[in-house]
Design a protein around this motif. Sequence first.
Motif, PDB file in Angstrom:
ATOM      1  N   ALA A   3       0.833  -1.205   0.000  1.00  0.00           N
ATOM      2  CA  ALA A   3       0.000   0.000   0.000  1.00  0.00           C
ATOM      3  C   ALA A   3       0.870   1.259   0.000  1.00  0.00           C
ATOM      4  O   ALA A   3       0.580   2.223  -0.719  1.00  0.00           O
ATOM      5  CB  ALA A   3      -0.931  -0.006   1.214  1.00  0.00           C
ATOM      6  N   ARG A  30      -0.968  -1.686  -5.812  1.00  0.00           N
ATOM      7  CA  ARG A  30      -2.308  -1.556  -5.244  1.00  0.00           C
ATOM      8  C   ARG A  30      -3.040  -2.897  -5.305  1.00  0.00           C
ATOM      9  O   ARG A  30      -3.703  -3.294  -4.347  1.00  0.00           O
ATOM     10  CB  ARG A  30      -3.100  -0.478  -5.988  1.00  0.00           C
ATOM     11  N   LEU A  34      -4.463  -4.865  -2.053  1.00  0.00           N
ATOM     12  CA  LEU A  34      -5.867  -5.251  -1.913  1.00  0.00           C
ATOM     13  C   LEU A  34      -6.021  -6.761  -1.712  1.00  0.00           C
ATOM     14  O   LEU A  34      -6.892  -7.210  -0.953  1.00  0.00           O
ATOM     15  CB  LEU A  34      -6.657  -4.800  -3.142  1.00  0.00           C
ATOM     16  N   LYS A  35      -5.162  -7.532  -2.379  1.00  0.00           N
ATOM     17  CA  LYS A  35      -5.211  -8.985  -2.225  1.00  0.00           C
ATOM     18  C   LYS A  35      -4.919  -9.385  -0.780  1.00  0.00           C
ATOM     19  O   LYS A  35      -5.672 -10.151  -0.160  1.00  0.00           O
ATOM     20  CB  LYS A  35      -4.191  -9.637  -3.165  1.00  0.00           C
ATOM     21  N   SER A  38      -7.626  -8.230   1.643  1.00  0.00           N
ATOM     22  CA  SER A  38      -8.801  -9.112   1.606  1.00  0.00           C
ATOM     23  C   SER A  38      -8.575 -10.380   2.422  1.00  0.00           C
ATOM     24  O   SER A  38      -9.464 -10.833   3.151  1.00  0.00           O
ATOM     25  CB  SER A  38      -9.121  -9.470   0.153  1.00  0.00           C
ATOM     26  N   THR A  58      -3.105   0.246   6.292  1.00  0.00           N
ATOM     27  CA  THR A  58      -3.226  -0.090   4.866  1.00  0.00           C
ATOM     28  C   THR A  58      -4.414   0.627   4.245  1.00  0.00           C
ATOM     29  O   THR A  58      -4.316   1.191   3.147  1.00  0.00           O
ATOM     30  CB  THR A  58      -3.379  -1.614   4.699  1.00  0.00           C
ATOM     31  N   CYS A  59      -5.540   0.614   4.942  1.00  0.00           N
ATOM     32  CA  CYS A  59      -6.735   1.294   4.431  1.00  0.00           C
ATOM     33  C   CYS A  59      -6.491   2.787   4.265  1.00  0.00           C
ATOM     34  O   CYS A  59      -6.901   3.391   3.263  1.00  0.00           O
ATOM     35  CB  CYS A  59      -7.919   1.054   5.363  1.00  0.00           C
ATOM     36  N   LEU A  62      -4.407   3.453   1.218  1.00  0.00           N
ATOM     37  CA  LEU A  62      -5.177   3.252  -0.008  1.00  0.00           C
ATOM     38  C   LEU A  62      -6.218   4.352  -0.209  1.00  0.00           C
ATOM     39  O   LEU A  62      -6.570   4.683  -1.346  1.00  0.00           O
ATOM     40  CB  LEU A  62      -5.842   1.877   0.005  1.00  0.00           C
ATOM     41  N   ASP A  75     -13.090   3.709  -5.548  1.00  0.00           N
ATOM     42  CA  ASP A  75     -12.090   3.160  -4.620  1.00  0.00           C
ATOM     43  C   ASP A  75     -11.995   4.024  -3.366  1.00  0.00           C
ATOM     44  O   ASP A  75     -11.856   3.509  -2.249  1.00  0.00           O
ATOM     45  CB  ASP A  75     -10.713   3.088  -5.297  1.00  0.00           C
ATOM     46  N   MET A  79     -12.690   2.651   0.416  1.00  0.00           N
ATOM     47  CA  MET A  79     -11.651   2.640   1.442  1.00  0.00           C
ATOM     48  C   MET A  79     -11.992   3.557   2.615  1.00  0.00           C
ATOM     49  O   MET A  79     -11.618   3.266   3.759  1.00  0.00           O
ATOM     50  CB  MET A  79     -10.300   3.038   0.834  1.00  0.00           C
TER      51      MET A  79
END
Length: 274
Positions: A3, A30, A34-35, A38, A58-59, A62, A75, A79
Amino acid sequence: MHAILSLGATHYDLTIPSNSHYNAMAISHRGKALKYLSLALADIDSCSAASLDGILATCYALVFQAYYMNDGAIDFAVMVRGCSLITTHIQRRFKGSKMFLLQNSEEVMQLIEPWLSKDMHPNQDDVNLCIRDIEQLHPFIHDGSTLCFFESLLNTYLAFQHSIQDAFRCLGDVYKVWHSMENQNFMNLITSTNIISRALFLHYFAIDTLMRPFLLHVRGHKHPSLSVGAIVMEQWADAAYYGLPGNIQRLVKHEVDLVRREKANIPLILRDGS
């Protein structure tokens, strides 16, 4: 880490546009961020306090990156909602964070409110036109979640008629609406086929444009986000606008023009230092 690397690559892509490979790097990192995000969220109830702090960090990274992506509007909303949900989870499980000072909306207001004007927005003509336009969208709304989004935006416009402080408080309620929705309702709100939601996001962009000069003043210094934010917001507005049918486009043209006007005035704004 992905991130942060993605955010850094987006920054370089904006500040050194001739080096176009930074955009590809930003997208790659990115996707990886995101992977892994998740995967972490799939087992969130067993995460340690430190792991949840890392997820929230991380959020946040992003969110910042999405705000400067020319196609990052959805996005960004996702986020922002993610930050709010993770914050709530941290507070419920651990009563706080060792990495972040988690503040509720009232605490944020107490911090920022003294720096915001108690006067109404100086451009009441634009505010009144925006109120007229958003009210024309009301008959097209047929579900509760979209209605809540509509009402939070309308209330923010109405608050501009009283004070910038009131408008800032109401803008916070927009994010509360995103947070409080059930996941499926939120996904329905941001889907590209939701025409009225797309029109409402144009009003969100207009509110961001009306509010930005005052939030930059709170920072107490000139900031490049004045120009970059205006440029990106115009790209977001154009993308949303051109995806609308003609009858809805006519109802939000003023809001698109408002966003475009700020971008067109960037050189003048920077020269005047206002």
